[in-house]
Design a protein around this motif. Sequence first.
Motif, PDB file in Angstrom:
ATOM      1  N   LEU A   1       0.827  -1.210   0.000  1.00 18.47           N
ATOM      2  CA  LEU A   1       0.000   0.000   0.000  1.00 18.47           C
ATOM      3  C   LEU A   1       0.860   1.258   0.000  1.00 18.47           C
ATOM      4  CD1 LEU A   1      -2.801   1.318   0.171  1.00 18.47           C
ATOM      5  CD2 LEU A   1      -2.672   1.079   2.666  1.00 18.47           C
ATOM      6  N   GLY A   2       2.041   1.165   0.621  1.00 21.77           N
ATOM      7  CA  GLY A   2       2.949   2.304   0.626  1.00 21.77           C
ATOM      8  C   GLY A   2       3.336   2.762  -0.779  1.00 21.77           C
ATOM      9  N   LEU A   3       3.409   1.807  -1.727  1.00 26.05           N
ATOM     10  CA  LEU A   3       3.723   2.172  -3.112  1.00 26.05           C
ATOM     11  C   LEU A   3       2.583   2.977  -3.733  1.00 26.05           C
ATOM     12  CD1 LEU A   3       5.248  -1.236  -4.308  1.00 26.05           C
ATOM     13  CD2 LEU A   3       6.458   0.806  -3.491  1.00 26.05           C
ATOM     14  N   ALA A   4       1.331   2.619  -3.386  1.00 27.39           N
ATOM     15  CA  ALA A   4       0.186   3.366  -3.912  1.00 27.39           C
ATOM     16  C   ALA A   4       0.157   4.787  -3.357  1.00 27.39           C
ATOM     17  CB  ALA A   4      -1.110   2.635  -3.561  1.00 27.39           C
ATOM     18  N   ILE A   5       0.602   4.969  -2.119  1.00 26.11           N
ATOM     19  CA  ILE A   5       0.613   6.306  -1.519  1.00 26.11           C
ATOM     20  C   ILE A   5       1.559   7.232  -2.278  1.00 26.11           C
ATOM     21  CG2 ILE A   5       1.280   7.586   0.556  1.00 26.11           C
ATOM     22  CD1 ILE A   5       0.252   5.232   2.193  1.00 26.11           C
ATOM     23  N   LEU A   6       2.672   6.692  -2.753  1.00 26.02           N
ATOM     24  CA  LEU A   6       3.634   7.511  -3.496  1.00 26.02           C
ATOM     25  C   LEU A   6       3.042   8.023  -4.807  1.00 26.02           C
ATOM     26  CD1 LEU A   6       6.883   5.410  -2.940  1.00 26.02           C
ATOM     27  CD2 LEU A   6       6.141   7.466  -1.730  1.00 26.02           C
ATOM     28  N   ARG A   7       2.032   7.339  -5.327  1.00 27.39           N
ATOM     29  CA  ARG A   7       1.385   7.747  -6.568  1.00 27.39           C
ATOM     30  C   ARG A   7       0.346   8.855  -6.343  1.00 27.39           C
ATOM     31  NH1 ARG A   7      -3.218   5.600  -9.135  1.00 27.39           N
ATOM     32  NH2 ARG A   7      -3.265   5.963 -11.387  1.00 27.39           N
ATOM     33  N   CYS A   8      -0.031   9.063  -5.100  1.00 30.06           N
ATOM     34  CA  CYS A   8      -1.047  10.057  -4.776  1.00 30.06           C
ATOM     35  C   CYS A   8      -0.494  11.473  -4.991  1.00 30.06           C
ATOM     36  CB  CYS A   8      -1.477   9.881  -3.319  1.00 30.06           C
ATOM     37  SG  CYS A   8      -2.874  10.900  -2.821  1.00 30.06           S
ATOM     38  N   PRO A   9      -1.309  12.413  -5.470  1.00 28.67           N
ATOM     39  CA  PRO A   9      -0.817  13.782  -5.664  1.00 28.67           C
ATOM     40  C   PRO A   9      -0.397  14.427  -4.346  1.00 28.67           C
ATOM     41  CG  PRO A   9      -3.207  13.704  -5.897  1.00 28.67           C
ATOM     42  CD  PRO A   9      -2.729  12.277  -5.848  1.00 28.67           C
ATOM     43  N   GLN A  10       0.540  15.357  -4.443  1.00 30.74           N
ATOM     44  CA  GLN A  10       1.030  16.030  -3.250  1.00 30.74           C
ATOM     45  C   GLN A  10      -0.077  16.824  -2.567  1.00 30.74           C
ATOM     46  OE1 GLN A  10       4.272  15.811  -2.110  1.00 30.74           O
ATOM     47  NE2 GLN A  10       3.649  16.951  -0.285  1.00 30.74           N
ATOM     48  N   SER A  11      -0.945  17.447  -3.371  1.00 35.52           N
ATOM     49  CA  SER A  11      -2.032  18.232  -2.806  1.00 35.52           C
ATOM     50  C   SER A  11      -3.241  18.180  -3.733  1.00 35.52           C
ATOM     51  CB  SER A  11      -1.600  19.686  -2.588  1.00 35.52           C
ATOM     52  OG  SER A  11      -1.273  20.288  -3.828  1.00 35.52           O
ATOM     53  N   VAL A  12      -4.420  18.513  -3.191  1.00 30.30           N
ATOM     54  CA  VAL A  12      -5.662  18.551  -3.963  1.00 30.30           C
ATOM     55  C   VAL A  12      -6.396  19.855  -3.643  1.00 30.30           C
ATOM     56  CG1 VAL A  12      -5.976  16.053  -4.166  1.00 30.30           C
ATOM     57  CG2 VAL A  12      -6.842  17.237  -2.139  1.00 30.30           C
ATOM     58  N   GLN A  13      -7.350  20.212  -4.514  1.00 29.64           N
ATOM     59  CA  GLN A  13      -8.084  21.454  -4.352  1.00 29.64           C
ATOM     60  C   GLN A  13      -9.567  21.174  -4.115  1.00 29.64           C
ATOM     61  OE1 GLN A  13      -6.458  24.378  -4.211  1.00 29.64           O
ATOM     62  NE2 GLN A  13      -4.574  23.166  -4.517  1.00 29.64           N
ATOM     63  N   GLN A  14     -10.235  22.118  -3.473  1.00 32.03           N
ATOM     64  CA  GLN A  14     -11.660  21.983  -3.194  1.00 32.03           C
ATOM     65  C   GLN A  14     -12.475  22.150  -4.470  1.00 32.03           C
ATOM     66  OE1 GLN A  14     -13.205  24.905  -0.495  1.00 32.03           O
ATOM     67  NE2 GLN A  14     -15.070  23.775  -0.075  1.00 32.03           N
ATOM     68  N   HIS A  15     -13.524  21.316  -4.592  1.00 27.22           N
ATOM     69  CA  HIS A  15     -14.451  21.466  -5.706  1.00 27.22           C
ATOM     70  C   HIS A  15     -15.521  22.493  -5.335  1.00 27.22           C
ATOM     71  CE1 HIS A  15     -17.957  20.553  -8.260  1.00 27.22           C
ATOM     72  NE2 HIS A  15     -17.077  20.129  -9.146  1.00 27.22           N
ATOM     73  N   GLU A  16     -15.664  23.510  -6.170  1.00 28.44           N
ATOM     74  CA  GLU A  16     -16.639  24.562  -5.896  1.00 28.44           C
ATOM     75  C   GLU A  16     -18.002  24.139  -6.428  1.00 28.44           C
ATOM     76  OE1 GLU A  16     -16.104  27.124  -4.093  1.00 28.44           O
ATOM     77  OE2 GLU A  16     -13.948  26.790  -3.878  1.00 28.44           O
ATOM     78  N   HIS A  17     -18.975  23.965  -5.535  1.00 27.01           N
ATOM     79  CA  HIS A  17     -20.294  23.546  -5.989  1.00 27.01           C
ATOM     80  C   HIS A  17     -21.125  24.761  -6.404  1.00 27.01           C
ATOM     81  CE1 HIS A  17     -20.896  24.415  -1.663  1.00 27.01           C
ATOM     82  NE2 HIS A  17     -22.099  24.806  -2.033  1.00 27.01           N
ATOM     83  N   LYS A  18     -22.122  24.495  -7.228  1.00 26.26           N
ATOM     84  CA  LYS A  18     -22.981  25.565  -7.733  1.00 26.26           C
ATOM     85  C   LYS A  18     -23.925  26.045  -6.643  1.00 26.26           C
ATOM     86  CE  LYS A  18     -22.881  23.541 -12.366  1.00 26.26           C
ATOM     87  NZ  LYS A  18     -23.692  22.941 -13.454  1.00 26.26           N
ATOM     88  N   PRO A  19     -24.263  27.333  -6.614  1.00 27.71           N
ATOM     89  CA  PRO A  19     -25.157  27.865  -5.581  1.00 27.71           C
ATOM     90  C   PRO A  19     -26.512  27.185  -5.560  1.00 27.71           C
ATOM     91  CG  PRO A  19     -24.064  29.655  -6.760  1.00 27.71           C
ATOM     92  CD  PRO A  19     -23.730  28.392  -7.494  1.00 27.71           C
ATOM     93  N   GLU A  20     -27.049  26.811  -6.766  1.00 34.69           N
ATOM     94  CA  GLU A  20     -28.370  26.197  -6.770  1.00 34.69           C
ATOM     95  C   GLU A  20     -28.369  24.808  -6.146  1.00 34.69           C
ATOM     96  OE1 GLU A  20     -26.622  25.943 -11.014  1.00 34.69           O
ATOM     97  OE2 GLU A  20     -26.782  27.384  -9.381  1.00 34.69           O
ATOM     98  N   ASP A  21     -27.202  24.134  -6.110  1.00 35.98           N
ATOM     99  CA  ASP A  21     -27.122  22.820  -5.477  1.00 35.98           C
ATOM    100  C   ASP A  21     -27.333  22.899  -3.982  1.00 35.98           C
ATOM    101  OD1 ASP A  21     -26.585  21.715  -7.926  1.00 35.98           O
ATOM    102  OD2 ASP A  21     -24.403  21.708  -7.649  1.00 35.98           O
ATOM    103  N   ALA A  22     -27.058  24.045  -3.389  1.00 36.75           N
ATOM    104  CA  ALA A  22     -27.145  24.185  -1.942  1.00 36.75           C
ATOM    105  C   ALA A  22     -28.567  24.100  -1.431  1.00 36.75           C
ATOM    106  CB  ALA A  22     -26.542  25.520  -1.508  1.00 36.75           C
ATOM    107  N   GLU A  23     -29.543  24.276  -2.322  1.00 39.60           N
ATOM    108  CA  GLU A  23     -30.931  24.240  -1.872  1.00 39.60           C
ATOM    109  C   GLU A  23     -31.552  22.854  -1.972  1.00 39.60           C
ATOM    110  OE1 GLU A  23     -32.123  26.919  -0.499  1.00 39.60           O
ATOM    111  OE2 GLU A  23     -30.252  27.931  -0.964  1.00 39.60           O
ATOM    112  N   GLU A  24     -30.777  21.893  -2.436  1.00 41.45           N
ATOM    113  CA  GLU A  24     -31.347  20.585  -2.720  1.00 41.45           C
ATOM    114  C   GLU A  24     -31.938  19.909  -1.500  1.00 41.45           C
ATOM    115  OE1 GLU A  24     -32.417  17.303  -5.026  1.00 41.45           O
ATOM    116  OE2 GLU A  24     -31.751  19.310  -5.599  1.00 41.45           O
ATOM    117  N   LEU A  25     -31.256  19.998  -0.367  1.00 41.10           N
ATOM    118  CA  LEU A  25     -31.738  19.298   0.819  1.00 41.10           C
ATOM    119  C   LEU A  25     -32.624  20.167   1.694  1.00 41.10           C
ATOM    120  CD1 LEU A  25     -28.527  17.332   1.852  1.00 41.10           C
ATOM    121  CD2 LEU A  25     -30.514  16.514   0.574  1.00 41.10           C
TER     122      LEU A  25
END
Length: 436
Positions: A213-237
């Motif tokens: 599993l340690g080998l798979a971790i080395l393949r992971c990106p150093q960092s990731v960014q937040q996905h910005e959701h659409k304002p209209e999605d916020a009213e779904e629930l």
Amino acid sequence: AYSVEYGACEEAICEVTHAGAEIARSTLIMMQAAQSMAFTIVIVDSYQVSKDIGATPADSGLLVGMFMGGGMVGNAAMTAVLHLFPNAWQNVRYWLCVCHVFNVLPAVTYLYLLYHLQALGGRALPLLLLCRFCWGLGSGLAGQLAHVVITQVTPLAELPDQMQRKSFWQSMGMGMGPLAAGMALWIYDLLPWQFGLEIGASCTSLILLQLLLGLAILRCPQSVQQHEHKPEDAEELGHTGSKQMIFLGACYVLSALRGYCLAGTEVGTALLLEARYHWSRKEIGLIIGWVFIATVPARVGYLARKDRFSVVTWIRILSLSAIVGATILFSSTFLPHGMSLILADLIMFPALYLGEGLVRGLMMQSVRSHTSISSNTASFCALQLNNFSRALAPWCARYTISTGKGQNLFAVGQLMCCCAFLCVFELGVQRGLKKA
């Protein structure tokens, strides 16, 4: 021309970001599966270990559950880090490496202790419990990290399916633990030479997997960014204020019920098959592993027909299936030689894992949509209750079975948990949804 070139560059950046997020999600889910293996791989040997050191069957359950005690502390530690440094989750590879250290070192220490049980004498049980506690720290760290990262990098509409995907692979990991233990014992018996202690074979196989599993971790990106959701999605629930708190509280309770029911059923089944029905440890490990693999056709069926029903309807179907499975746990059922236990597990495990995975996705959708509670706090509450119930359930299940009431009292407890799961969903979660 500039506009076209800019649009192409922006699209390429989005594709790279999406690919990095998917790799991070997949790596975190793989680690969660491996840590589920670490939780369950000792189930097959724990009763034998407890007999070797003069402990009780309930102590063998404590040996299994102490892993989740460490998970609670690890979960709290990662929550504190993310509270102090809200963007720390983006450095995903660094935190995966930290978690991996807590996965490998305690596993090696546990194997060392198994090889020196006789020399340790009365210190064996406290040292084994301490080692299992430290082993669980990595699970708690990674569990909190996985919840926050998946919530932040995933579009709102995809969260239920992504959380169910995570639950699916956790279920597979819990099954692969006993399966790996059974296969290790089977391979051990085939070896022309013996390396000292049969009980250590399963732990050795897990250490080898953790190193891969340690080998798979080395393949992971150093960092990731937040996905910005659409304002209209916020009213779904449509959750606001106290209504959202009731909804989230119900989700937390369902997380605890799922953890208690599944951990108790798996550990209780293993003890009953060994002590009452006289199955060998090799047979127990293999059969429980294959039972968990029944989650695969269940998930395939869900994915093929998920658009036919709403998420709420699917959770109801899965909850009712779990109740049917729990009724088969009673010793008066028609299948002999412990096979009723296996049939019950075949129904309960995929139903509860997939159902609660959908609930967890709805919960994280709600958290992303509204700011009254952060994803870090919501994940902390859900995982703490889940870890606490999974730490308590193995001891309770084996203590209940060892009191003389046996299989029927054990079955009553699991049936009550499954019924409570459906009731809490209907009264707390389903009523909190604006749309089904």
